[in-house]
Scaffold this active site. Structure first.
Site, PDB file in Angstrom:
ATOM      1  N   HIS A 175       2.359 -13.466   3.081  1.00  0.00           N
ATOM      2  CA  HIS A 175       2.902 -13.446   1.715  1.00  0.00           C
ATOM      3  C   HIS A 175       2.296 -12.305   0.903  1.00  0.00           C
ATOM      4  CE1 HIS A 175      -0.525 -15.472  -0.429  1.00  0.00           C
ATOM      5  NE2 HIS A 175      -0.685 -16.134   0.700  1.00  0.00           N
ATOM      6  N   ASP A 205      -6.190 -12.775  -0.116  1.00  0.00           N
ATOM      7  CA  ASP A 205      -5.200 -13.835   0.100  1.00  0.00           C
ATOM      8  C   ASP A 205      -3.918 -13.408  -0.606  1.00  0.00           C
ATOM      9  OD1 ASP A 205      -3.759 -16.174   0.368  1.00  0.00           O
ATOM     10  OD2 ASP A 205      -4.986 -17.326  -1.038  1.00  0.00           O
ATOM     11  N   GLU A 240       4.430 -17.485  -2.386  1.00  0.00           N
ATOM     12  CA  GLU A 240       3.746 -18.499  -1.580  1.00  0.00           C
ATOM     13  C   GLU A 240       2.810 -19.331  -2.429  1.00  0.00           C
ATOM     14  OE1 GLU A 240       0.415 -20.121   0.971  1.00  0.00           O
ATOM     15  OE2 GLU A 240       0.364 -18.751  -0.744  1.00  0.00           O
ATOM     16  N   GLU A 241       2.136 -18.676  -3.375  1.00  0.00           N
ATOM     17  CA  GLU A 241       1.089 -19.338  -4.143  1.00  0.00           C
ATOM     18  C   GLU A 241       1.618 -20.403  -5.105  1.00  0.00           C
ATOM     19  OE1 GLU A 241      -1.887 -19.121  -3.461  1.00  0.00           O
ATOM     20  OE2 GLU A 241      -2.352 -17.166  -2.604  1.00  0.00           O
ATOM     21  N   ASP A 300      -2.249 -15.850   7.485  1.00  0.00           N
ATOM     22  CA  ASP A 300      -2.807 -16.109   6.163  1.00  0.00           C
ATOM     23  C   ASP A 300      -4.321 -16.226   6.275  1.00  0.00           C
ATOM     24  OD1 ASP A 300      -2.962 -16.742   3.410  1.00  0.00           O
ATOM     25  OD2 ASP A 300      -1.228 -18.071   3.521  1.00  0.00           O
ATOM     26  N   HIS A 341      -9.464 -17.374  -3.672  1.00  0.00           N
ATOM     27  CA  HIS A 341      -8.934 -17.552  -5.031  1.00  0.00           C
ATOM     28  C   HIS A 341      -9.938 -17.185  -6.115  1.00  0.00           C
ATOM     29  CE1 HIS A 341      -5.110 -20.179  -4.229  1.00  0.00           C
ATOM     30  NE2 HIS A 341      -5.191 -19.128  -3.427  1.00  0.00           N
TER      31      HIS A 341
END
Length: 334
Positions: free
Chosen positions: A61, A168, A198-199, A221, A308
């Site tokens: 992604h 990410d 995606e998130e 991922d 994150h």
């Protein structure tokens, strides 16, 4: 490869605003694939034709977690809402940017008691962004309500490891790009999907494979790494031990046939790898499992520390082994 990582991670493209990162990826791959398509949601789909009749799909992604402006105070401070999984604790004192304007995140507290309470029970209700604006009018002109933002952080080379925002899943995008460049005439037809959103719910992956006859889908991922002090004791993945073959996470159970195929190819090609059972989270594999009548799906993950946050960390060895793994999967018949 590090220059490519730096290039992709320093691009600002949160969920739903992937235009800039998509353009950068197209520039990297356009001379190495047989076909490039952009679907109605903005997924970038590149095709490398193989010599056989089977088709494998690799997905990474493009989007990153972010923030969006929800309100502006009279004195020009921004109120914000997360776009994806942003922990408010990570934001305190962090540098962020909106429309190229860089500022700092703070939180309210008019008394010592209120300050301590807000710090302990932190929510987005008490956060604000200070971009140095002097008034509501200035803020509305430069960063109106609905403006998207991201962490303001830079790539750092630590030798065997690298640190940056948005690894990410820009590191997955890097792995796909490097795979594309290494493939000549693969055994399988290969569809490379650089997916959107995606998130915020695996949105892009839920439709990206719909128009194709796919025999196997592999999401590429990041995953959690347990090799920091006192991290979750039920997780075993570590940096420098190779990519992981996911068995399950909170969103999906990987297809058994896919898992066994990945294990077989890893053993055949002498690819150092780990088995992964993640006790939270999910990947785009869940989106492909629900596509049409279902696509057998699994995930290859790159162990990552501090996911994150503005400063995610991966091992270059793990990234290189991931590329080796993807090339092998493309070149070995399903």
């Amino acid at each position: 490869m590090k220059e490519l990582i730096k290039k992709l991670t320093e691009i600002t493209s949160p969920s739903g605003r992937e235009d800039k990162i998509r353009e950068a990826i197209i520039e990297e791959i356009k001379d190495y694939v047989d076909e490039i398509n952009i679907d109605k949601l903005g997924n970038l789909i590149a095709i490398k034709k193989g010599t056989g009749d089977k088709t494998i799909l690799f997905d990474a992604h493009m989007d990153e977690i972010g923030l969006v402006v929800t309100h502006i105070t009279d004195d020009g401070f921004l109120r914000i809402e997360p776009v994806g999984g942003v922990n408010p604790r990570v934001l305190i004192g962090a540098m962020v940017q909106f429309n190229g304007y860089v500022g700092v995140v703070g939180f309210e507290g008019e008394t010592v008691e209120e300050y301590s309470k807000n710090q302990t029970n932190l929510t987005f209700d008490v956060l604000y962004v200070d971009l140095g604006f002097k008034s509501r009018e200035e803020a509305e002109e430069k960063t109106p309500i609905g403006t998207f933002g991201t962490y303001y952080a830079h790539f750092n080379d630590l030798g065997g490891k690298v640190v940056s925002k948005s690894l990410d899943d820009r590191i997955g995008c890097v792995a796909l790009i490097e795979t594309i460049k290494k493939l000549d005439k693969p055994e399988n037809n290969v569809i490379f999907v650089f997916s959107v959103q995606e998130e915020v719910g695996l949105i892009g992956a839920s439709v990206a494979g719909f128009n194709y006859d796919v025999d196997m889908a592999i999401a590429v991922d990041v995953t959690a790494s347990s090799d920091t002090p006192k991290y979750f004791k039920r997780i075993s993945m570590k940096l420098d031990e190779g990519p992981t073959i996911k068995v399950k996470d909170s969103a999906t159970v990987s297809d058994r046939v896919v898992v066994e195929h990945l294990k077989k190819i890893a053993k055949k090609e002498n690819i150092k790898h780990q088995m992964e059972v993640l006790i939270f989270g999910g990947t785009n594999a869940a989106g492909y499992q629900l596509t049409k009548s279902g696509i057998p799906s699994g995930t290859i993950s790159i162990p990552t520390r501090y996911i994150h946050t503005p400063h995610e960390m991966v091992s270059m060895f793990d990234v290189e082994e991931t590329v080796k793994f993807l090339v092998a999967l493309a070149n070995n018949s399903l």
